[in-house]
Structure formats: structure tokens, C-alpha cells
Design a protein around this motif. Structure first.
Motif, PDB file in Angstrom:
ATOM      1  N   UNK A  14       0.843  -1.207   0.000  1.00 44.60           N
ATOM      2  CA  UNK A  14       0.000   0.000   0.000  1.00 44.60           C
ATOM      3  C   UNK A  14       0.876   1.254   0.000  1.00 44.60           C
ATOM      4  N   UNK A  15       1.939   1.242   0.788  1.00 51.95           N
ATOM      5  CA  UNK A  15       2.847   2.382   0.858  1.00 51.95           C
ATOM      6  C   UNK A  15       3.504   2.627  -0.503  1.00 51.95           C
ATOM      7  N   UNK A  16       3.904   1.548  -1.177  1.00 50.38           N
ATOM      8  CA  UNK A  16       4.520   1.676  -2.494  1.00 50.38           C
ATOM      9  C   UNK A  16       3.505   2.234  -3.486  1.00 50.38           C
ATOM     10  N   UNK A  17       2.243   1.820  -3.371  1.00 49.89           N
ATOM     11  CA  UNK A  17       1.199   2.325  -4.271  1.00 49.89           C
ATOM     12  C   UNK A  17       0.976   3.816  -4.066  1.00 49.89           C
ATOM     13  N   UNK A  18       0.960   4.244  -2.816  1.00 49.06           N
ATOM     14  CA  UNK A  18       0.764   5.672  -2.526  1.00 49.06           C
ATOM     15  C   UNK A  18       1.944   6.477  -3.063  1.00 49.06           C
ATOM     16  N   UNK A  19       3.159   5.994  -2.851  1.00 51.68           N
ATOM     17  CA  UNK A  19       4.342   6.701  -3.352  1.00 51.68           C
ATOM     18  C   UNK A  19       4.319   6.774  -4.873  1.00 51.68           C
ATOM     19  N   UNK A  20       3.900   5.689  -5.526  1.00 55.85           N
ATOM     20  CA  UNK A  20       3.833   5.675  -6.987  1.00 55.85           C
ATOM     21  C   UNK A  20       2.817   6.699  -7.473  1.00 55.85           C
ATOM     22  N   UNK A  21       1.670   6.791  -6.800  1.00 53.46           N
ATOM     23  CA  UNK A  21       0.634   7.746  -7.195  1.00 53.46           C
ATOM     24  C   UNK A  21       1.156   9.174  -7.047  1.00 53.46           C
ATOM     25  N   UNK A  22       1.825   9.458  -5.937  1.00 49.91           N
ATOM     26  CA  UNK A  22       2.374  10.803  -5.723  1.00 49.91           C
ATOM     27  C   UNK A  22       3.444  11.101  -6.772  1.00 49.91           C
ATOM     28  N   UNK A  23       4.301  10.123  -7.058  1.00 50.73           N
ATOM     29  CA  UNK A  23       5.371  10.298  -8.038  1.00 50.73           C
ATOM     30  C   UNK A  23       4.800  10.585  -9.420  1.00 50.73           C
ATOM     31  N   UNK A  24       3.761   9.823  -9.812  1.00 50.50           N
ATOM     32  CA  UNK A  24       3.154  10.019 -11.119  1.00 50.50           C
ATOM     33  C   UNK A  24       2.451  11.375 -11.195  1.00 50.50           C
ATOM     34  N   UNK A  25       1.818  11.797 -10.112  1.00 50.68           N
ATOM     35  CA  UNK A  25       1.154  13.101 -10.116  1.00 50.68           C
ATOM     36  C   UNK A  25       2.179  14.216 -10.272  1.00 50.68           C
ATOM     37  N   UNK A  26       3.328  14.081  -9.628  1.00 48.88           N
ATOM     38  CA  UNK A  26       4.377  15.091  -9.742  1.00 48.88           C
ATOM     39  C   UNK A  26       4.847  15.191 -11.203  1.00 48.88           C
TER      40      UNK A  26
END
Length: 33
Positions: A14-26
């Protein structure tokens, strides 16, 4: 202790998914600019 490893794995996923979402949004914001 299998439940501990399972919960830890789920939390890390879940943590990796959240980081990926934030990274992609950036990156999306940078591309739009």
C-alpha cells in the motif's frame, strides 16, 4: 508469525502504491507545464 509477515507485506505494498501515485502526479504536473 505468518500473519505478521502478511500484514507487513500488505502495508508495504500500500505504501509503495501511494508513493507511486504521488510520483506520477508530480511528473504529470511537470509535463503539463
Amino acid at each position: 508469525m505468518w500473519y505478521f509477515a502478511w500484514i507487513l507485506g500488505v502495508l508495504m505494498a500500500c505504501f509503495a502504491g501511494v508513493l507511486s501515485a504521488i510520483y506520477l502526479e508530480q511528473y504529470q504536473d511537470l509535463d503539463e507545464e
